[in-house]
Design a protein around this motif. Structure first.
Motif, PDB file in Angstrom:
ATOM      1  N   THR A  53      -9.849 -13.133   6.361  1.00  0.00           N
ATOM      2  CA  THR A  53      -9.680 -14.019   5.509  1.00  0.00           C
ATOM      3  C   THR A  53      -9.959 -13.017   3.846  1.00  0.00           C
ATOM      4  O   THR A  53     -10.513 -11.916   3.563  1.00  0.00           O
ATOM      5  N   VAL A  54      -8.871 -13.199   2.997  1.00  0.00           N
ATOM      6  CA  VAL A  54      -8.044 -12.989   1.674  1.00  0.00           C
ATOM      7  C   VAL A  54      -8.590 -13.778   0.876  1.00  0.00           C
ATOM      8  O   VAL A  54      -7.834 -14.925   1.432  1.00  0.00           O
ATOM      9  N   ARG A  55      -9.058 -13.790  -0.105  1.00  0.00           N
ATOM     10  CA  ARG A  55      -8.697 -14.212  -1.406  1.00  0.00           C
ATOM     11  C   ARG A  55      -7.937 -15.212  -1.990  1.00  0.00           C
ATOM     12  O   ARG A  55      -6.772 -14.036  -2.530  1.00  0.00           O
ATOM     13  N   GLN A  56      -7.704 -16.637  -2.643  1.00  0.00           N
ATOM     14  CA  GLN A  56      -6.636 -16.398  -3.458  1.00  0.00           C
ATOM     15  C   GLN A  56      -7.094 -15.912  -4.847  1.00  0.00           C
ATOM     16  O   GLN A  56      -7.853 -15.965  -5.048  1.00  0.00           O
ATOM     17  N   PRO A  57      -5.656 -15.612  -5.918  1.00  0.00           N
ATOM     18  CA  PRO A  57      -4.145 -16.287  -5.333  1.00  0.00           C
ATOM     19  C   PRO A  57      -3.801 -14.896  -3.665  1.00  0.00           C
ATOM     20  O   PRO A  57      -2.439 -14.798  -3.601  1.00  0.00           O
ATOM     21  N   TYR A  58      -4.395 -14.068  -3.912  1.00  0.00           N
ATOM     22  CA  TYR A  58      -3.977 -12.695  -2.878  1.00  0.00           C
ATOM     23  C   TYR A  58      -3.286 -12.564  -1.482  1.00  0.00           C
ATOM     24  O   TYR A  58      -2.480 -12.911  -1.001  1.00  0.00           O
ATOM     25  N   ALA A  59      -3.777 -13.944  -0.858  1.00  0.00           N
ATOM     26  CA  ALA A  59      -3.151 -14.789   0.502  1.00  0.00           C
ATOM     27  C   ALA A  59      -1.882 -14.832   0.600  1.00  0.00           C
ATOM     28  O   ALA A  59      -1.382 -15.106   1.519  1.00  0.00           O
ATOM     29  N   ASP A  60      -1.397 -15.958  -0.836  1.00  0.00           N
ATOM     30  CA  ASP A  60      -0.599 -16.111  -1.095  1.00  0.00           C
ATOM     31  C   ASP A  60       0.272 -14.935  -1.282  1.00  0.00           C
ATOM     32  O   ASP A  60       1.405 -15.037  -0.577  1.00  0.00           O
ATOM     33  N   ALA A  61      -0.439 -14.275  -2.186  1.00  0.00           N
ATOM     34  CA  ALA A  61       0.960 -13.423  -2.058  1.00  0.00           C
ATOM     35  C   ALA A  61       1.509 -12.153  -0.992  1.00  0.00           C
ATOM     36  O   ALA A  61       2.701 -11.629  -1.036  1.00  0.00           O
ATOM     37  N   ALA A  71       5.253 -10.815  -0.615  1.00  0.00           N
ATOM     38  CA  ALA A  71       5.082 -10.324  -1.857  1.00  0.00           C
ATOM     39  C   ALA A  71       4.043  -8.586  -2.248  1.00  0.00           C
ATOM     40  O   ALA A  71       4.705  -8.380  -2.753  1.00  0.00           O
ATOM     41  N   LYS A  72       3.209  -8.964  -1.588  1.00  0.00           N
ATOM     42  CA  LYS A  72       1.660  -7.950  -1.489  1.00  0.00           C
ATOM     43  C   LYS A  72       1.513  -7.278  -0.319  1.00  0.00           C
ATOM     44  O   LYS A  72       1.121  -7.647   1.093  1.00  0.00           O
ATOM     45  N   PRO A  73       2.177  -6.361   0.064  1.00  0.00           N
ATOM     46  CA  PRO A  73       2.061  -5.265   1.312  1.00  0.00           C
ATOM     47  C   PRO A  73       0.903  -4.352   1.894  1.00  0.00           C
ATOM     48  O   PRO A  73       0.497  -4.160   2.344  1.00  0.00           O
ATOM     49  N   ILE A  74      -0.418  -4.692   0.720  1.00  0.00           N
ATOM     50  CA  ILE A  74      -1.130  -3.662   0.551  1.00  0.00           C
ATOM     51  C   ILE A  74      -2.460  -4.426   0.319  1.00  0.00           C
ATOM     52  O   ILE A  74      -1.976  -5.145  -0.640  1.00  0.00           O
ATOM     53  N   GLU A  75      -3.578  -3.793   0.956  1.00  0.00           N
ATOM     54  CA  GLU A  75      -5.101  -5.295   1.431  1.00  0.00           C
ATOM     55  C   GLU A  75      -6.015  -4.318   0.828  1.00  0.00           C
ATOM     56  O   GLU A  75      -5.191  -3.472   1.266  1.00  0.00           O
ATOM     57  N   TRP A  95      -0.090   6.022  -9.197  1.00  0.00           N
ATOM     58  CA  TRP A  95       0.911   5.018  -8.810  1.00  0.00           C
ATOM     59  C   TRP A  95       1.201   4.655  -7.147  1.00  0.00           C
ATOM     60  O   TRP A  95       1.615   3.955  -6.577  1.00  0.00           O
ATOM     61  N   CYS A  96       0.207   5.285  -6.861  1.00  0.00           N
ATOM     62  CA  CYS A  96      -0.150   5.155  -5.510  1.00  0.00           C
ATOM     63  C   CYS A  96      -0.256   3.669  -5.096  1.00  0.00           C
ATOM     64  O   CYS A  96      -0.591   3.187  -5.472  1.00  0.00           O
ATOM     65  N   CYS A  97       0.719   2.742  -4.324  1.00  0.00           N
ATOM     66  CA  CYS A  97       1.354   1.349  -4.221  1.00  0.00           C
ATOM     67  C   CYS A  97       0.590   0.310  -5.206  1.00  0.00           C
ATOM     68  O   CYS A  97       0.705  -0.763  -4.751  1.00  0.00           O
ATOM     69  N   ARG A  98       1.620   0.456  -5.957  1.00  0.00           N
ATOM     70  CA  ARG A  98       1.323  -0.642  -7.398  1.00  0.00           C
ATOM     71  C   ARG A  98       2.720  -1.580  -7.103  1.00  0.00           C
ATOM     72  O   ARG A  98       3.232  -1.135  -6.073  1.00  0.00           O
ATOM     73  N   VAL A 112     -11.869   3.397  -2.109  1.00  0.00           N
ATOM     74  CA  VAL A 112     -10.786   2.851  -2.066  1.00  0.00           C
ATOM     75  C   VAL A 112      -9.784   2.333  -1.193  1.00  0.00           C
ATOM     76  O   VAL A 112      -8.879   3.257  -0.694  1.00  0.00           O
ATOM     77  N   TRP A 113      -9.000   1.896   0.139  1.00  0.00           N
ATOM     78  CA  TRP A 113      -8.832   2.078   1.230  1.00  0.00           C
ATOM     79  C   TRP A 113      -7.585   0.937   0.620  1.00  0.00           C
ATOM     80  O   TRP A 113      -7.833  -0.049   1.059  1.00  0.00           O
ATOM     81  N   HIS A 114      -6.094   1.643   1.635  1.00  0.00           N
ATOM     82  CA  HIS A 114      -5.274   0.834   1.517  1.00  0.00           C
ATOM     83  C   HIS A 114      -4.628   0.459   2.733  1.00  0.00           C
ATOM     84  O   HIS A 114      -3.917   1.073   3.039  1.00  0.00           O
ATOM     85  N   TRP A 115      -4.884  -0.906   3.062  1.00  0.00           N
ATOM     86  CA  TRP A 115      -4.354  -1.388   4.222  1.00  0.00           C
ATOM     87  C   TRP A 115      -3.049  -1.783   4.594  1.00  0.00           C
ATOM     88  O   TRP A 115      -2.366  -2.639   3.594  1.00  0.00           O
ATOM     89  N   GLU A 116      -2.225  -0.707   4.614  1.00  0.00           N
ATOM     90  CA  GLU A 116      -0.697  -1.568   4.295  1.00  0.00           C
ATOM     91  C   GLU A 116      -0.118  -2.113   6.095  1.00  0.00           C
ATOM     92  O   GLU A 116       0.091  -2.292   6.802  1.00  0.00           O
ATOM     93  N   ILE A 117       0.086  -3.331   4.882  1.00  0.00           N
ATOM     94  CA  ILE A 117       0.567  -4.950   5.764  1.00  0.00           C
ATOM     95  C   ILE A 117       2.487  -4.445   5.846  1.00  0.00           C
ATOM     96  O   ILE A 117       3.142  -3.747   5.095  1.00  0.00           O
ATOM     97  N   ARG A 118       2.502  -4.427   6.964  1.00  0.00           N
ATOM     98  CA  ARG A 118       4.224  -4.342   8.112  1.00  0.00           C
ATOM     99  C   ARG A 118       5.086  -5.090   7.946  1.00  0.00           C
ATOM    100  O   ARG A 118       6.462  -4.849   7.855  1.00  0.00           O
ATOM    101  N   GLU A 119       4.129  -6.694   8.363  1.00  0.00           N
ATOM    102  CA  GLU A 119       5.276  -7.785   9.123  1.00  0.00           C
ATOM    103  C   GLU A 119       4.577  -8.751   8.526  1.00  0.00           C
ATOM    104  O   GLU A 119       2.528  -9.361   8.756  1.00  0.00           O
TER     105      GLU A 119
END
Length: 152
Positions: free
Chosen positions: A5-13, A18-22, A91-94, A107-114
């Protein structure tokens, strides 16, 4: 199959690609790297109060087409990995990657690849963290995936 589960508007992004990092406070469990995970839009809006219009402006998009769907599965995603954000590497994951603060020192950046967006959101109640959807939700998602395969 698990859902996240991701809250909006990030889930739509994320669903739009458009948003490759969680951003999360914990590392991604390794067992979720490379496997399909359902992206669930939570019922609540993100506590920051940020809007889809704000996100479009931040990312340089002229407009946004995000529908602000709530309590539904929006897409199937795959994570490629994760890394700990460095407070010295702004600059990381901007523009999506958060940096550590005194309030949130890790803070951990989870990389969304697909991302495979569903044609129609599948209504579902969610939960915090990774959770297992009901069989009827999984079946509805699978029907859309199968339909997409037969039409392409």
């Amino acid at each position: 199959m698990k859902a996240l589960t991701v809250r909006q508007p990030y889930a739509d992004a994320i669903a739009s690609g458009a948003k490759p990092i969680e951003n999360r406070s914990k590392p991604l469990p390794v067992k979720y790297i490379g496997v399909p995970v359902l992206l669930h839009a939570g019922a609540a809006h993100h506590a920051s109060g940020i809007t889809a219009v704000d996100l479009a402006r931040i990312t340089g998009a002229r407009t946004h087409t995000w529908p602000d769907t709530r309590s539904a599965i929006l897409a199937v995603i795959r994570f490629g990995g994760f890394h700990l954000a460095d407070s010295n590497a702004h600059w990381c994951c901007r523009p999506w990657g958060q940096v550590p603060t005194r309030v949130q020192p890790e803070v951990w950046h989870w990389e969304i690849r697909e991302v495979t967006c569903l044609a129609e959101p599948v209504p579902a109640s969610g939960a915090l963290g990774f959770w297992t959807p009901d069989d009827d939700v999984l079946a509805a998602v699978q029907r859309q995936i199968d339909l997409e395969r037969t039409t392409t």
